[in-house]
Scaffold this active site. Structure first.
Site, PDB file in Angstrom:
ATOM      1  CG  LEU A 124      -8.879  54.353  -8.542  1.00 33.91           C
ATOM      2  CD1 LEU A 124     -10.191  55.326  -8.320  1.00 33.91           C
ATOM      3  CD2 LEU A 124      -9.188  53.334  -7.398  1.00 33.91           C
ATOM      4  CD  GLU A 126      -6.607  61.051 -11.919  1.00 33.15           C
ATOM      5  OE1 GLU A 126      -6.178  61.821 -11.206  1.00 33.15           O
ATOM      6  OE2 GLU A 126      -7.633  60.914 -12.217  1.00 33.15           O
ATOM      7  CB  SER A 131      -2.377  54.993  -1.435  1.00 35.97           C
ATOM      8  OG  SER A 131      -1.309  53.869  -1.471  1.00 35.97           O
ATOM      9  CB  THR A 157      -3.705  45.743 -15.104  1.00 33.15           C
ATOM     10  OG1 THR A 157      -2.777  46.387 -14.007  1.00 33.15           O
ATOM     11  CG2 THR A 157      -3.596  44.308 -15.403  1.00 33.15           C
ATOM     12  NE  ARG A 274      22.048  21.526  -3.971  1.00 37.99           N
ATOM     13  CZ  ARG A 274      23.114  21.573  -4.728  1.00 37.99           C
ATOM     14  NH1 ARG A 274      23.616  20.805  -5.808  1.00 37.99           N
ATOM     15  NH2 ARG A 274      24.257  22.151  -4.595  1.00 37.99           N
ATOM     16  CD  GLN A 342      18.260  31.802   2.056  1.00 37.56           C
ATOM     17  OE1 GLN A 342      18.026  32.899   1.353  1.00 37.56           O
ATOM     18  NE2 GLN A 342      19.450  31.997   2.743  1.00 37.56           N
ATOM     19  CD  GLU A 369      -7.200  44.244  -7.813  1.00 35.68           C
ATOM     20  OE1 GLU A 369      -8.113  44.146  -7.034  1.00 35.68           O
ATOM     21  OE2 GLU A 369      -7.134  43.699  -8.894  1.00 35.68           O
TER      22      GLU A 369
HETATM   23  N1  CAA Z   1     -17.627  49.797  -0.003  1.00 32.82           N
HETATM   24  C1  CAA Z   1     -18.603  50.744  -0.307  1.00 32.82           C
HETATM   25  N2  CAA Z   1     -18.202  52.320   0.188  1.00 32.82           N
HETATM   26  C2  CAA Z   1     -16.949  52.554   0.504  1.00 32.82           C
HETATM   27  C3  CAA Z   1     -16.168  51.676   0.684  1.00 32.82           C
HETATM   28  C4  CAA Z   1     -16.371  50.180   0.391  1.00 32.82           C
HETATM   29  N3  CAA Z   1     -15.608  49.278   0.485  1.00 32.82           N
HETATM   30  N4  CAA Z   1     -14.894  52.076   1.175  1.00 32.82           N
HETATM   31  C5  CAA Z   1     -15.313  53.431   1.339  1.00 32.82           C
HETATM   32  N5  CAA Z   1     -16.490  53.704   0.876  1.00 32.82           N
HETATM   33  C6  CAA Z   1     -17.347  55.065   0.825  1.00 32.82           C
HETATM   34  C7  CAA Z   1     -17.200  55.622   2.309  1.00 32.82           C
HETATM   35  O1  CAA Z   1     -18.234  55.087   3.267  1.00 32.82           O
HETATM   36  C8  CAA Z   1     -17.389  57.025   2.039  1.00 32.82           C
HETATM   37  O2  CAA Z   1     -18.689  57.250   1.936  1.00 32.82           O
HETATM   38  P1  CAA Z   1     -19.619  58.352   2.652  1.00 32.82           P
HETATM   39  O3  CAA Z   1     -18.854  59.403   2.393  1.00 32.82           O
HETATM   40  O4  CAA Z   1     -20.980  58.304   2.204  1.00 32.82           O
HETATM   41  O5  CAA Z   1     -19.336  57.808   4.083  1.00 32.82           O
HETATM   42  C9  CAA Z   1     -16.754  57.356   0.808  1.00 32.82           C
HETATM   43  O6  CAA Z   1     -16.584  55.934   0.051  1.00 32.82           O
HETATM   44  C10 CAA Z   1     -15.026  57.663   0.775  1.00 32.82           C
HETATM   45  O7  CAA Z   1     -14.471  56.596   1.909  1.00 32.82           O
HETATM   46  P2  CAA Z   1     -13.372  57.204   2.540  1.00 32.82           P
HETATM   47  O8  CAA Z   1     -13.783  58.473   3.556  1.00 32.82           O
HETATM   48  O9  CAA Z   1     -13.030  55.982   3.589  1.00 32.82           O
HETATM   49  O10 CAA Z   1     -12.234  57.677   1.547  1.00 32.82           O
HETATM   50  P3  CAA Z   1     -10.777  57.919   1.773  1.00 32.82           P
HETATM   51  O11 CAA Z   1     -10.411  58.870   0.579  1.00 32.82           O
HETATM   52  O12 CAA Z   1     -10.554  58.207   3.357  1.00 32.82           O
HETATM   53  O13 CAA Z   1     -10.056  56.621   1.573  1.00 32.82           O
HETATM   54  C11 CAA Z   1      -8.858  54.537   1.039  1.00 32.82           C
HETATM   55  C12 CAA Z   1     -10.154  55.522   1.388  1.00 32.82           C
HETATM   56  C13 CAA Z   1      -9.233  53.176   1.750  1.00 32.82           C
HETATM   57  C14 CAA Z   1      -7.745  55.001   1.545  1.00 32.82           C
HETATM   58  C15 CAA Z   1      -8.935  54.308  -0.640  1.00 32.82           C
HETATM   59  O14 CAA Z   1      -8.643  55.494  -1.514  1.00 32.82           O
HETATM   60  C16 CAA Z   1      -8.162  53.199  -1.226  1.00 32.82           C
HETATM   61  O15 CAA Z   1      -8.668  51.992  -1.060  1.00 32.82           O
HETATM   62  N6  CAA Z   1      -7.096  53.658  -1.575  1.00 32.82           N
HETATM   63  C17 CAA Z   1      -6.095  52.489  -2.254  1.00 32.82           C
HETATM   64  C18 CAA Z   1      -6.490  52.703  -3.771  1.00 32.82           C
HETATM   65  C19 CAA Z   1      -6.274  51.310  -4.449  1.00 32.82           C
HETATM   66  O16 CAA Z   1      -6.475  50.041  -3.937  1.00 32.82           O
HETATM   67  N7  CAA Z   1      -5.737  51.258  -5.686  1.00 32.82           N
HETATM   68  C20 CAA Z   1      -5.265  50.360  -6.567  1.00 32.82           C
HETATM   69  C21 CAA Z   1      -5.715  50.713  -7.826  1.00 32.82           C
HETATM   70  S1  CAA Z   1      -6.365  49.561  -8.980  1.00 32.82           S
HETATM   71  C22 CAA Z   1      -5.335  48.424  -9.288  1.00 32.82           C
HETATM   72  O17 CAA Z   1      -4.261  48.226  -8.574  1.00 32.82           O
HETATM   73  C23 CAA Z   1      -5.909  47.699 -10.323  1.00 32.82           C
HETATM   74  C24 CAA Z   1      -4.870  47.168 -11.202  1.00 32.82           C
HETATM   75  O18 CAA Z   1      -4.207  47.555 -12.152  1.00 32.82           O
HETATM   76  C25 CAA Z   1      -4.374  45.586 -11.066  1.00 32.82           C
END
Ligand code: CAA
Length: 389
Positions: A124, A126, A131, A157, A274, A342, A369
């Site tokens: 996911l 890039e 975020s 990962t 300790r 600590q 995540e």
């Molecule tokens: N379940 C289903 N649908 C969802 C949802 C969920 N939990 N959350 C959002 N949606 C849907 C929304 O309903 C919306 O749909 P509609 O337009 O039809 O209403 C659509 O998805 C877009 O949602 P948002 O408008 O809320 O999107 P946004 O761009 O404003 O941002 C955010 C959402 C919560 C900030 C999201 O971008 C986010 O979670 N960001 C963090 C990303 C992240 O966690 N990255 C981690 C990478 S993975 C990782 O770390 C793995 C690893 O390597 C270990």
């Protein structure tokens, strides 16, 4: 929901014994070599750990969310690299297929993910979309019976070991052919390692979690068959990713709680052994306060996670609960790590005692995540939604 308490107890006992007897003694070797010994990985496969959460019909153990978090509490009690090795197959590297894949896609890939023959990873993030995941730029353009992918994914990962990548890419175009913005222009694909045009960057050097690897995943005119579009449906890939993360965040919350339990156990043992001022340091109330605060917060975290897991098993939407649990548990884990160092005092800063390694390893829980700040945004949005605002 727990399907059979007796069967679950047997599984939890065997995971707990494996963690204690096989993984904990190998923590230092993994930290020094940045590799999990091949023999240990094979033992993890033999125990079925790669398929804990995959459906039984595809060769997994089909753990419910409640069962999964109970298992994750145990797996958290050792170096996070071990959990990471099996983590993507049980979560972010397979959930997209489990929740939104077609029957044919599941049939093709899930059995090999469940056995550990294939390692899954989740692409996911890039370089310019962390975020703000919905701003991702990787493109997928339809060309006959293929999509052509171009773009770079970052900090992925298990990518160096992966055989299968779940990739979010932009498929939405306007009338002029330019990419459209927003979440509904994103689709999810599965891409097999070895596909022409897919390459990997060099392995990242990290603060901690030695033995768990990340790197860039680069797509250059990478042709992916149309049948690899998850669910064979364009425009729903961002929602797939969010559903993956709802589950993943609960899992990480449980792993962080297990790690906190381990660090508290180590700090408790040290505080009993300790001696300073002619008595064990556990006799001092300021040390007792650090132990007690840690225990209370771990207990709160466990309760929150199990409650959220039960709700998910009941079919409820747990977006807010998963974010609450991930935020609380990972921040709590950071506080426990700090207190544990600590309590160890000067020894806490020295590598040979191991606690500084945990301090560095668990720092990632508050970031990946979804950072704590992203969890706060998700929780506040859900609150607002529930109030009709
Ligand atoms: N379940 C289903 N649908 C969802 C949802 C969920 N939990 N959350 C959002 N949606 C849907 C929304 O309903 C919306 O749909 P509609 O337009 O039809 O209403 C659509 O998805 C877009 O949602 P948002 O408008 O809320 O999107 P946004 O761009 O404003 O941002 C955010 C959402 C919560 C900030 C999201 O971008 C986010 O979670 N960001 C963090 C990303 C992240 O966690 N990255 C981690 C990478 S993975 C990782 O770390 C793995 C690893 O390597 C270990």
């Amino acid at each position: 929901m727990i399907r059979s308490q007796e069967t679950l107890n047997l599984l939890l006992d065997s995971i707990s014994r494996f963690v204690r007897e096989r993984l904990v003694p190998n923590e230092e070797i993994v930290a020094e070599t940045d590799q999990i010994p091949a023999g240990l990985l094979q033992e993890m496969k033999d125990l079925g750990l790669f398929g804990l959460c995959l459906p039984e019909e595809y060769g997994g153990l089909g753990l419910t969310m409640e069962e999964e978090v109970l298992a994750a509490f145990e797996l958290g009690k050792t170096s996070p690299a071990f959990r990471s090795a099996i983590g993507s197959n049980n979560g972010i590297g397979s959930t997209g297929l489990v929740v939104d894949g077609t029957a044919a896609q599941k049939e093709k890939y899930l059995p090999r993910l469940a056995s550990g023959e294939l390692i899954g990873s989740f692409c996911l993030t890039e370089p310019e979309a962390g975020s703000d995941a919905a701003s991702l730029k990787t493109r997928a353009v339809r060309d006959g019976d293929h999509y052509v992918l171009n773009g770079t994914k970052r900090f992925i990962t298990n990518a160096p070991e992966a055989g299968l990548f779940t990739v979010m890419a932009r498929t939405g175009r306007d009338a002029s052919g330019a990419d459209t913005k927003g979440a509904d222009a994103i689709s999810a694909f599965v891409v097999e390692a070895g596909t022409a045009g897919l390459s990997l960057g060099k392995i990242d050097r990290k603060m901690g979690q030695k033995g768990a690897h990340t790197c860039d995943v680069i797509f250059e005119n990478c042709r992916v068959p149309v049948e690899n579009l998850i669910g064979e449906k364009e425009g729903v890939g961002f929602k797939t990713a969010m559903k993956v993360l709802d589950k993943g965040r609960l899992h990480i919350a449980a792993v962080a709680t297990g790690a906190a339990e381990r660090m508290l156990a180590d700090a408790l043992r040290y505080a009993i052994d300790r001696k300073q001022f002619d008595k064990p340091i556990i006799d001092f109330q300021l040390v007792q306060a650090m132990l007690a605060d840690s225990q209370a917060e771990i207990y709160a975290s466990r309760c929150m996670i199990v409650d959220a897991a039960k709700k998910r098993d009941n079919g409820e939407r747990v977006t807010s609960e998963a974010s609450c649990a991930k935020m609380f548990a990972t921040e709590m884990c950071g506080r426990v790590a700090d207190r544990a160092v600590q309590i160890f005092g000067g020894a806490g800063y020295m590598s040979e005692y191991g606690i500084e390694r945990f301090y560095r390893d668990v720092r990632l829980f508050r970031i990946y995540e979804g950072t704590t700040q992203i969890q706060q945004i998700v929780i506040a949005r859900e609150l607002r939604r529930s109030a009709g605002g």
